[in-house]
Design a protein around this motif. Sequence first.
Motif, PDB file in Angstrom:
ATOM      1  N   ALA A 188       0.830  -1.208   0.000  1.00 55.21           N
ATOM      2  CA  ALA A 188       0.000   0.000   0.000  1.00 55.21           C
ATOM      3  C   ALA A 188       0.861   1.253   0.000  1.00 55.21           C
ATOM      4  CB  ALA A 188      -0.923   0.001   1.219  1.00 55.21           C
ATOM      5  N   MET A 189       2.007   1.216   0.656  1.00 55.28           N
ATOM      6  CA  MET A 189       2.912   2.367   0.655  1.00 55.28           C
ATOM      7  C   MET A 189       3.373   2.691  -0.765  1.00 55.28           C
ATOM      8  SD  MET A 189       5.261   1.625   4.043  1.00 55.28           S
ATOM      9  CE  MET A 189       6.338   3.022   3.778  1.00 55.28           C
ATOM     10  N   GLY A 190       3.508   1.652  -1.594  1.00 53.85           N
ATOM     11  CA  GLY A 190       3.929   1.859  -2.969  1.00 53.85           C
ATOM     12  C   GLY A 190       2.905   2.590  -3.813  1.00 53.85           C
ATOM     13  N   ARG A 191       1.696   2.698  -3.311  1.00 53.63           N
ATOM     14  CA  ARG A 191       0.658   3.435  -4.035  1.00 53.63           C
ATOM     15  C   ARG A 191       0.531   4.876  -3.541  1.00 53.63           C
ATOM     16  NH1 ARG A 191      -1.849  -1.838  -3.578  1.00 53.63           N
ATOM     17  NH2 ARG A 191      -2.936  -1.230  -1.669  1.00 53.63           N
ATOM     18  N   ARG A 192       1.401   5.264  -2.642  1.00 56.62           N
ATOM     19  CA  ARG A 192       1.397   6.621  -2.115  1.00 56.62           C
ATOM     20  C   ARG A 192       2.743   7.288  -2.404  1.00 56.62           C
ATOM     21  NH1 ARG A 192      -1.182   6.110   3.914  1.00 56.62           N
ATOM     22  NH2 ARG A 192      -0.618   8.329   3.875  1.00 56.62           N
ATOM     23  N   ALA A 193       2.766   8.599  -2.444  1.00 59.13           N
ATOM     24  CA  ALA A 193       3.977   9.357  -2.790  1.00 59.13           C
ATOM     25  C   ALA A 193       4.889   9.489  -1.573  1.00 59.13           C
ATOM     26  CB  ALA A 193       3.608  10.721  -3.336  1.00 59.13           C
ATOM     27  N   VAL A 194       5.371   8.354  -1.060  1.00 58.68           N
ATOM     28  CA  VAL A 194       6.234   8.378   0.118  1.00 58.68           C
ATOM     29  C   VAL A 194       7.679   8.688  -0.255  1.00 58.68           C
ATOM     30  CG1 VAL A 194       4.764   6.809   1.438  1.00 58.68           C
ATOM     31  CG2 VAL A 194       6.542   5.870  -0.054  1.00 58.68           C
ATOM     32  N   ASN A 195       8.032   8.481  -1.513  1.00 61.31           N
ATOM     33  CA  ASN A 195       9.389   8.782  -1.985  1.00 61.31           C
ATOM     34  C   ASN A 195       9.288   9.294  -3.418  1.00 61.31           C
ATOM     35  OD1 ASN A 195      12.183   8.964  -1.820  1.00 61.31           O
ATOM     36  ND2 ASN A 195      12.525   6.862  -2.502  1.00 61.31           N
ATOM     37  N   PRO A 196       8.731  10.502  -3.609  1.00 56.74           N
ATOM     38  CA  PRO A 196       8.380  10.995  -4.942  1.00 56.74           C
ATOM     39  C   PRO A 196       9.572  11.165  -5.876  1.00 56.74           C
ATOM     40  CG  PRO A 196       8.254  12.763  -3.323  1.00 56.74           C
ATOM     41  CD  PRO A 196       8.449  11.493  -2.551  1.00 56.74           C
ATOM     42  N   TRP A 239      11.003   8.807  -7.809  1.00 56.71           N
ATOM     43  CA  TRP A 239      11.877   7.664  -8.044  1.00 56.71           C
ATOM     44  C   TRP A 239      11.201   6.550  -8.831  1.00 56.71           C
ATOM     45  CZ3 TRP A 239      16.949   7.628  -7.601  1.00 56.71           C
ATOM     46  CH2 TRP A 239      17.530   8.639  -6.844  1.00 56.71           C
ATOM     47  N   GLY A 240       9.996   6.783  -9.314  1.00 58.80           N
ATOM     48  CA  GLY A 240       9.323   5.784 -10.136  1.00 58.80           C
ATOM     49  C   GLY A 240       9.673   5.933 -11.601  1.00 58.80           C
ATOM     50  N   LYS A 241       9.095   5.081 -12.421  1.00 58.18           N
ATOM     51  CA  LYS A 241       9.334   5.115 -13.862  1.00 58.18           C
ATOM     52  C   LYS A 241       8.863   6.448 -14.420  1.00 58.18           C
ATOM     53  CE  LYS A 241       8.504   2.504 -18.100  1.00 58.18           C
ATOM     54  NZ  LYS A 241       7.844   1.326 -18.707  1.00 58.18           N
ATOM     55  N   GLY A 242       9.703   7.067 -15.243  1.00 59.88           N
ATOM     56  CA  GLY A 242       9.361   8.361 -15.804  1.00 59.88           C
ATOM     57  C   GLY A 242       9.349   9.476 -14.778  1.00 59.88           C
ATOM     58  N   GLY A 243      10.017   9.246 -13.617  1.00 61.82           N
ATOM     59  CA  GLY A 243      10.020  10.257 -12.567  1.00 61.82           C
ATOM     60  C   GLY A 243       8.741  10.278 -11.758  1.00 61.82           C
ATOM     61  N   ALA A 244       7.963   9.175 -11.842  1.00 64.49           N
ATOM     62  CA  ALA A 244       6.681   9.111 -11.127  1.00 64.49           C
ATOM     63  C   ALA A 244       6.896   9.154  -9.619  1.00 64.49           C
ATOM     64  CB  ALA A 244       5.924   7.852 -11.523  1.00 64.49           C
ATOM     65  N   ASN A 245       5.870   9.581  -8.896  1.00 68.95           N
ATOM     66  CA  ASN A 245       5.955   9.690  -7.441  1.00 68.95           C
ATOM     67  C   ASN A 245       5.657   8.387  -6.724  1.00 68.95           C
ATOM     68  OD1 ASN A 245       6.628  12.390  -7.602  1.00 68.95           O
ATOM     69  ND2 ASN A 245       4.538  13.116  -7.380  1.00 68.95           N
TER      70      ASN A 245
END
Length: 628
Positions: A541-549, A551-557
Amino acid sequence: MKDTILSVDLSTETSPVVQEVRGREYIEYSDASGEWKNLYPNFLIDLYNTSSTHCAIVNTTSEMIAGEDIIVDENDNLEQFVKLKKFFAQANGKETLHEVIKKISFDFKLQGSYALHIIYNKARTEVSEVYHIGVEKIRAGKPNAMGVIDTYYVCADWSNTRTNKPMPIAAFNTKDRTSPSQILYTGLYSPNMDVYHTPDYLAATCWILTDSKVSEYMLNIISNGFSGTHLISFANGVPSSEERHQIERSLAAKFSGSQNAGKMVLTFSDDKTRTPEITPIGMSDSDKQFINMQETLIQNILTSHRVTSPLLFGIRDKGGGLGSNVDEMNSAFEIYLNTVIKGYQKNILKTLSKIFEINGINIPVSFVQAKPITSKFDMETLKSVMTQDEIREEMGLKPLAENEVVEEDENLNLEKDCDCDKNIGTCDKTCYKTELDKAIEEYGEDMPEGWEVFSEQEAEDEIEDFNFEEELNVSYYEFATTGSAYPNRKSGQDQRSKQEKYENDIYRVRYRYAGKKTGERDFCKKMTKAGKIYRKEDIIAMGRRAVNPGWGKGGANTYSIWKYKGGGNCYHKWFRIILVQTGSRPKNSDTIITSTEARSRGVKLPRNAQQVSVAPIDMPNNGFVKKK
């Protein structure tokens, strides 16, 4: 005495002429009038130096072509990536690759062509250095028997080849590297020009030349304003030649020039009949005609450069102020970028790719494009609809490099738990909570009372949707109700074993965030400092929240915290902790429930890609995900 009449040729021809000259190994590049014999590139430079409008367009366009920087697109081949980054940092002994690109971008716009001096290593296996070389210094050699130009000549000053002898250098050829260095000369396609390249504004060279002549005329009007506007006649006899020159020099020194307009003229005479006669000479209206012509000049120059809005180049039109033209500038920039700039950039990137391929590098690169006007939307609006790299591009910033980290903004998704507005200047922001703070508070648990650690191990071989406890207690399906996480709450993985040997065992499985280092990233520091344990479903569930903005694919939060933890270069892993109720540990209490032990109890563990038990720093590409 015969009168000398000054003849001005108004039919100056500015078209380029390419011709072979007997006895010379190179092909001359001149203008049609013959004034710039074998110096046509210098003629284009002279136009640039004497026309303010043309100069502004060339300067701005070349800056747009070069962009803010040139970057390496993300690639899985780490060896090639590092090799190319080194080449970017030092294209030669003095310059970075982008510094070289800025120079060739200028030549490309001004001359319609550019040249690079390619230096090979001793083994001729790779390009070791790349230098810019001015187009005005290059002349093409005569074609060989196959009609191919295999040699270029370089001269510091083509107007004086006796002192500056042209030096032959082999043309760029990836298959023939006999020569230790080569000249790569290329540019825009030019009709009926097989040897040299011409600029895109060629049709307006007459207008640009006229613009420069108008400025010269206006300068002469100001500098020589007195002498051409008054006729002074002396009626006291004809002085000697030396006396006439002396009087002329005295008057010129005292009254001519822009700073002497309106000065009083004093005369001295013994007789009124012998006073000098001063007769004003009426000036023509040619200066006014030139001023009226200026608008036509500018319009034709802009048209030849395919300019959509003069405001892009600092040229003010008759419209309103800057505020009323923001939309026009942004729209004009997009049009100019797509119709003009990108064509130049694609040509340069194509040339660079040829050089990179020689060095065994096949990684795409791209320009970081600057924009004339920053976005009118606030940062919160941009965050809600754009990725980090998209926001940076909108702001005219380059995308983050592979190993680059942006300091987290403490005001990102913050909520405050106090009325600190009443305490302005004293609030230390400890009352503010980031999305990560809220997630740790909501999902994190302290070690529950009445339970003890039965086993702790790296969470290897465990995919996101695998229920460890369910398989551990494979014969019992007494699922507890799941919901919001609270201390001592049960997980969907909490089960009781049915096997007789372990029938009194009630297991809880939790996960702890730990690693080799405390970490400098805010996410890792807070996670390790909190010292909490988590259910797997809460980590997901933490992965669905911007806890570390960012750093996702395409700079996603958002991204999988379960797999990639704190993101690229992170040193942390998830450790699986198995808890058992105090006093109910099996007799063989020293047993650690490893993957092998779990399988011995009937657990069917599917194999995983091992992202969970591997710190991102030890993953391929240091755990960085592709941005596209």
